[in-house]
Design an enzyme around this catalytic site. Sequence first.
Site, mmCIF file in Angstrom:
data_model
loop_
_atom_site.group_PDB
_atom_site.id
_atom_site.type_symbol
_atom_site.label_atom_id
_atom_site.label_comp_id
_atom_site.label_asym_id
_atom_site.label_seq_id
_atom_site.Cartn_x
_atom_site.Cartn_y
_atom_site.Cartn_z
ATOM 1 N N TRP A 21 -23.687 -26.681 -12.137
ATOM 2 C CA TRP A 21 -24.604 -26.238 -13.199
ATOM 3 C C TRP A 21 -24.419 -27.062 -14.477
ATOM 4 O O TRP A 21 -25.377 -27.420 -15.147
ATOM 5 C CB TRP A 21 -24.342 -24.747 -13.478
ATOM 6 C CG TRP A 21 -25.121 -24.138 -14.579
ATOM 7 C CD1 TRP A 21 -26.391 -24.459 -14.995
ATOM 8 C CD2 TRP A 21 -24.696 -23.051 -15.413
ATOM 9 N NE1 TRP A 21 -26.772 -23.634 -16.025
ATOM 10 C CE2 TRP A 21 -25.752 -22.758 -16.304
ATOM 11 C CE3 TRP A 21 -23.531 -22.281 -15.484
ATOM 12 C CZ2 TRP A 21 -25.674 -21.751 -17.252
ATOM 13 C CZ3 TRP A 21 -23.459 -21.275 -16.428
ATOM 14 C CH2 TRP A 21 -24.521 -21.011 -17.303
ATOM 15 N N ARG A 22 -23.171 -27.342 -14.828
ATOM 16 C CA ARG A 22 -22.881 -28.021 -16.107
ATOM 17 C C ARG A 22 -22.793 -29.540 -15.929
ATOM 18 O O ARG A 22 -22.223 -30.238 -16.746
ATOM 19 C CB ARG A 22 -21.555 -27.487 -16.691
ATOM 20 C CG ARG A 22 -21.574 -25.984 -16.919
ATOM 21 C CD ARG A 22 -20.217 -25.441 -17.328
ATOM 22 N NE ARG A 22 -20.196 -23.988 -17.293
ATOM 23 C CZ ARG A 22 -20.542 -23.203 -18.314
ATOM 24 N NH1 ARG A 22 -20.924 -23.720 -19.448
ATOM 25 N NH2 ARG A 22 -20.488 -21.879 -18.183
ATOM 26 N N TYR A 52 -30.938 -26.946 -12.473
ATOM 27 C CA TYR A 52 -29.809 -27.367 -13.306
ATOM 28 C C TYR A 52 -30.126 -28.721 -13.950
ATOM 29 O O TYR A 52 -30.386 -29.696 -13.252
ATOM 30 C CB TYR A 52 -28.510 -27.454 -12.494
ATOM 31 C CG TYR A 52 -28.021 -26.113 -11.964
ATOM 32 C CD1 TYR A 52 -28.530 -24.911 -12.446
ATOM 33 C CD2 TYR A 52 -27.044 -26.044 -10.983
ATOM 34 C CE1 TYR A 52 -28.081 -23.689 -11.962
ATOM 35 C CE2 TYR A 52 -26.582 -24.826 -10.487
ATOM 36 C CZ TYR A 52 -27.120 -23.651 -10.977
ATOM 37 O OH TYR A 52 -26.684 -22.452 -10.489
ATOM 38 N N SER A 154 -29.715 -15.240 -4.285
ATOM 39 C CA SER A 154 -28.881 -15.155 -5.486
ATOM 40 C C SER A 154 -29.551 -14.204 -6.469
ATOM 41 O O SER A 154 -30.780 -14.241 -6.629
ATOM 42 C CB SER A 154 -28.728 -16.543 -6.109
ATOM 43 O OG SER A 154 -27.888 -16.474 -7.245
ATOM 44 N N LEU A 208 -15.048 -17.332 -14.045
ATOM 45 C CA LEU A 208 -14.206 -17.243 -15.246
ATOM 46 C C LEU A 208 -15.067 -16.779 -16.422
ATOM 47 O O LEU A 208 -14.754 -17.061 -17.588
ATOM 48 C CB LEU A 208 -13.553 -18.606 -15.549
ATOM 49 C CG LEU A 208 -12.696 -19.184 -14.414
ATOM 50 C CD1 LEU A 208 -12.139 -20.559 -14.804
ATOM 51 C CD2 LEU A 208 -11.557 -18.223 -14.047
HETATM 52 N N1 LIG Z 1 -26.876 -18.275 -9.183
HETATM 53 C C1 LIG Z 1 -26.926 -18.271 -10.494
HETATM 54 O O1 LIG Z 1 -27.827 -17.683 -11.122
HETATM 55 C C2 LIG Z 1 -25.859 -18.990 -11.241
HETATM 56 C C3 LIG Z 1 -25.739 -18.850 -12.636
HETATM 57 C C4 LIG Z 1 -24.686 -19.530 -13.273
HETATM 58 C C5 LIG Z 1 -23.800 -20.311 -12.532
HETATM 59 N N2 LIG Z 1 -23.978 -20.442 -11.177
HETATM 60 C C6 LIG Z 1 -23.055 -21.250 -10.336
HETATM 61 O O2 LIG Z 1 -21.723 -20.959 -10.717
HETATM 62 C C7 LIG Z 1 -21.063 -22.180 -11.059
HETATM 63 C C8 LIG Z 1 -19.974 -21.939 -12.044
HETATM 64 O O3 LIG Z 1 -20.484 -21.351 -13.240
HETATM 65 P P1 LIG Z 1 -19.685 -21.554 -14.591
HETATM 66 O O4 LIG Z 1 -19.658 -22.995 -14.938
HETATM 67 O O5 LIG Z 1 -20.241 -20.586 -15.574
HETATM 68 O O6 LIG Z 1 -18.236 -21.084 -14.080
HETATM 69 P P2 LIG Z 1 -16.858 -20.725 -14.786
HETATM 70 O O7 LIG Z 1 -15.830 -21.419 -13.979
HETATM 71 O O8 LIG Z 1 -16.809 -19.249 -14.962
HETATM 72 O O9 LIG Z 1 -16.913 -21.345 -16.253
HETATM 73 C C9 LIG Z 1 -16.804 -22.725 -16.492
HETATM 74 C C10 LIG Z 1 -16.521 -22.896 -17.964
HETATM 75 O O10 LIG Z 1 -15.174 -22.453 -18.211
HETATM 76 C C11 LIG Z 1 -14.510 -23.448 -18.949
HETATM 77 N N3 LIG Z 1 -13.084 -23.478 -18.582
HETATM 78 C C12 LIG Z 1 -12.548 -23.458 -17.350
HETATM 79 N N4 LIG Z 1 -11.190 -23.515 -17.419
HETATM 80 C C13 LIG Z 1 -10.877 -23.581 -18.732
HETATM 81 C C14 LIG Z 1 -9.651 -23.637 -19.445
HETATM 82 N N5 LIG Z 1 -8.471 -23.642 -18.806
HETATM 83 N N6 LIG Z 1 -9.706 -23.665 -20.791
HETATM 84 C C15 LIG Z 1 -10.894 -23.648 -21.449
HETATM 85 N N7 LIG Z 1 -12.096 -23.605 -20.814
HETATM 86 C C16 LIG Z 1 -12.088 -23.566 -19.477
HETATM 87 C C17 LIG Z 1 -15.167 -24.741 -18.561
HETATM 88 O O11 LIG Z 1 -14.953 -25.705 -19.566
HETATM 89 P P3 LIG Z 1 -14.410 -27.193 -19.140
HETATM 90 O O12 LIG Z 1 -15.540 -27.853 -18.453
HETATM 91 O O13 LIG Z 1 -14.069 -27.790 -20.471
HETATM 92 O O14 LIG Z 1 -13.201 -26.988 -18.273
HETATM 93 C C18 LIG Z 1 -16.620 -24.328 -18.430
HETATM 94 O O15 LIG Z 1 -17.269 -24.358 -19.693
HETATM 95 C C19 LIG Z 1 -22.217 -23.074 -11.547
HETATM 96 O O16 LIG Z 1 -21.884 -24.439 -11.539
HETATM 97 C C20 LIG Z 1 -23.275 -22.741 -10.525
HETATM 98 O O17 LIG Z 1 -23.030 -23.417 -9.324
HETATM 99 C C21 LIG Z 1 -24.972 -19.792 -10.532
#
Ligand SMILES: NC(=O)c1ccc[n+]([C@@H]2O[C@H](COP(=O)([O-])OP(=O)(O)OC[C@H]3O[C@@H](n4cnc5c(N)ncnc54)[C@H](OP(=O)(O)O)[C@@H]3O)[C@@H](O)[C@H]2O)c1
Length: 297
Positions: A21-22, A52, A154, A208
């Site tokens: 996503w990011r 995305y 989803s 997370l």
């Molecule tokens: N189906 C849907 O509607 C839907 C919606 C949203 C997401 N998704 C899926 O879920 C996946 C993951 O979503 P998400 O990116 O929100 O997941 P996440 O893993 O909950 O959050 C990622 C965020 O956490 C930060 N992070 C992780 N470890 C860290 C640490 N130790 N310290 C500080 N920041 C930290 C990351 O920053 P850094 O990059 O700086 O580490 C990033 O900004 C997406 O890529 C997509 O595939 C699906």
Amino acid sequence: MRQTAIGNTNISVGAIAYGCWRFAESSVEDADTKIRAALDAGLTLIDTADIYGLGEPRGFGGAEAVLGEVLARDPSLRVRMFLATKGGIIPPRPYDSSYDYLTAAMEASLERLQVDSVDLYQIHRPDLIAPVEETARALNDIVSAGKTRFVGVSNFTVAQTRALQAHLDVPLATTQPEFSALHQDPITDGTFDWCSETGATALAWSPLAGGQIPRQTAETSHGQTVIACLQKIADAHAASISDIALAFIMKHQAKIIPIIGTQNPDRIRDSVRAAEIPLTAREFYDIIEAYRGTAMP
Ligand SMILES: NC(=O)c1ccc[n+]([C@@H]2O[C@H](COP(=O)([O-])OP(=O)(O)OC[C@H]3O[C@@H](n4cnc5c(N)ncnc54)[C@H](OP(=O)(O)O)[C@@H]3O)[C@@H](O)[C@H]2O)c1
């Protein structure tokens, strides 16, 4: 990495998945580094979506296009991954799950990803206008044409999922709800029970809480209570708060695969530790109770 089965099949993927996503603003080189870090660490399910990139310079399709460039440069990566994408969101409409839209969206995703087929095609959000029979016919035809091996949903309620399943020729292999220590609804809204009933696998998005857990930035005092609980358990295991948040998700009896979204290759690699944390039942219920604000009855 521990493996988790996809639906009722003999196909397994890493117990933790990587999401794109990011990803849309990554250079192809950076994207390549992140995908290799994920695959080398055993995060073999790679999740993306056609939308995305919307709102960023690359726009709609941007994340798929970057991944497609990575795959075109080294096609051997494709066979190492279980490739999942999604379609059905098209702002400002905002959703379309009609036959013509979905079959065209599937083709467009394959073109951007520069592959002949994906492993999983998911309806990103339920469309309240397209007849469910028509959505199912699109998915049936996409599967029979060999464009995807499996289909999933989803952000569907359980009732919406069952309604779609009633018209499908194949079982839904996955459902993808938001789920984390800070968003525990799928435990009580029937989503995970539907997985147990059918054998489907749950893919937990934002495990997370989009970074709120590692950054300890929950907006509510109730969220801060959950984070304090995670931190206490992390200290007991000499682990990170992220490890515990992921271990919590994988401790549930349903097959749940967290999809992490960090852009940091070291954090991708470090996530594998979470699959080995021996979280106790008491610790699991401590996180549930912190979220509910009350002890289990
Ligand atoms: N189906 C849907 O509607 C839907 C919606 C949203 C997401 N998704 C899926 O879920 C996946 C993951 O979503 P998400 O990116 O929100 O997941 P996440 O893993 O909950 O959050 C990622 C965020 O956490 C930060 N992070 C992780 N470890 C860290 C640490 N130790 N310290 C500080 N920041 C930290 C990351 O920053 P850094 O990059 O700086 O580490 C990033 O900004 C997406 O890529 C997509 O595939 C699906």
